[in-house]
Design an enzyme around this catalytic site. Structure first.
Site, PDB file in Angstrom:
ATOM      1  CG  ASP A  82     -17.335  32.418 123.664  1.00 39.91           C
ATOM      2  OD1 ASP A  82     -18.391  32.884 123.205  1.00 39.91           O
ATOM      3  OD2 ASP A  82     -16.630  33.032 124.481  1.00 39.91           O
ATOM      4  CG  HIS A 112     -22.356  30.151 123.509  1.00 38.99           C
ATOM      5  ND1 HIS A 112     -21.822  30.567 122.313  1.00 38.99           N
ATOM      6  CD2 HIS A 112     -21.444  30.482 124.462  1.00 38.99           C
ATOM      7  CE1 HIS A 112     -20.644  31.133 122.535  1.00 38.99           C
ATOM      8  NE2 HIS A 112     -20.385  31.085 123.821  1.00 38.99           N
TER       9      HIS A 112
END
Length: 321
Positions: free
Chosen positions: A100, A300
């Site tokens: 991320d 994610h």
């Protein structure tokens, strides 16, 4: 549990979860996480013959939490990683892994300080070179100017985003984690108008997917209840400053070995449309790309949702260095 060390990174103190001996591997997390997001990778990488340091990014957990917004720009965060390398590495170099926001942090550490970096792996966010415009201009054109909600636009106003997240940390984390996971049904990250808050329309799954147990969630909740969200959210308030700093490196490419791992249900990976060939995109800016792995059904939280698979891919990449 690994050993916690407080590392003098130069301008701030960084908490690192350290395990193993050998060449240094620094693991960098994203939002809203901590060193703990790498909990399943630390031990196996250490056993493979490395000293692993999974850090709390400044603003998180046990690391320092400067108040100014500009303290969370990319120049500062890459400087922290370089400071950790200087403090822990025997030879002044390290292998980097980031997820991320941790991916741009490690990509740009490698770009700005190539002499310190042996190799770099990014999860969720590919390296696409030095930007041609601040990302704030991108989301303004695509979302805000059209009246559509975009979470990074919501994060620009100081105060309300922090208040929403801190009102009930467990509720915030459950909805945020689930909403962009591979387990979330379509619509879990709802379309809404600009001016809405992040949590409006987001769902709680009831029973959370098995990749994050209640005890593991407890750890994250405790960390954010003591640290707050000002530092983590301020990362999103530095797009213009990041853009200006990065322009000095616009003619560079990453020449060390690189690796990309993403999920095909990750909106950070596919948020602006599916990338037909992520490898081709990366190779324009990274000359020694040694693997592109897109995990079917993965959202994610790459190394948490698919811990065994991601660990195996990272270990295989390390063996080839």
């Amino acid at each position: 549990m690994p050993e916690f060390r407080t590392v003098d990174a130069g301008k701030v103190r960084i908490r690192a979860a350290v395990e193993g001996e050998g060449p240094l591997v620094v693991m960098v997390h994203g939002f809203p996480e901590s060193w703990y997001s790498w909990r399943d990778q630390i031990g196996p990488v250490a056993k493979a013959g490395y000293q692993v340091a999974a850090i709390d990014v400044r603003g998180y957990g046990g690391s320092d939490k400067p108040h100014p917004i500009e303290a969370y720009d990319m120049e500062a965060l890459t400087g922290d990683v370089a400071g950790v390398i200087d403090a822990l590495s025997d030879d002044g170099q390290a292998i980097l892994m980031g997820h991320d926001w941790g991916a741009p942090i490690v990509w740009n550490t490698a770009l700005s300080r190539p002499d310190k970096i042996r190799a770099v792996a990014g999860l969720s966010v590919p390296f696409t070179g030095v930007p041609h415009k601040p990302f704030s201009e991108v989301f303004k054109e695509l979302f805000t100017d059209k009246g559509h909600f975009f979470y990074q636009a919501w994060f620009q106003e100081v105060g309300p985003p922090e208040a929403e997240a801190e009102k009930d940390v467990r509720d915030f984390l459950r909805k945020f984690y689930f909403g962009i996971s591979g387990d979330a049904p379509d619509g879990s990250w709802p379309a809404k108008k600009h001016g809405a808050s992040l949590l409006e329309g987001m769902m709680d799954p009831g029973e959370f997917p098995a990749w994050l147990t209640e005890e593991e969630l407890d750890y994250y909740v405790a960390e954010f209840e003591q640290s707050g969200f000002r530092g983590p959210i301020s990362r999103y308030r530095n797009h213009e400053r990041d853009f200006a700093w990065l322009q000095q490196f616009k003619d560079r490419k990453l020449e060390m070995p690189t690796l990309l791992i993403g999920g095909d249900r990750d909106p950070a990976f596919n948020g602006f449309g599916r990338i037909p060939d992520p490898g081709a995109l990366m190779r324009a800016f990274a000359t020694d790309l040694r693997g592109v792995h897109i995990l079917p059904g993965c959202g994610h939280w790459t190394q948490q949702e698919r811990s065994d698979e991601v660990t195996a891919l990272l270990l295989d990449w390390l063996k080839g260095l």
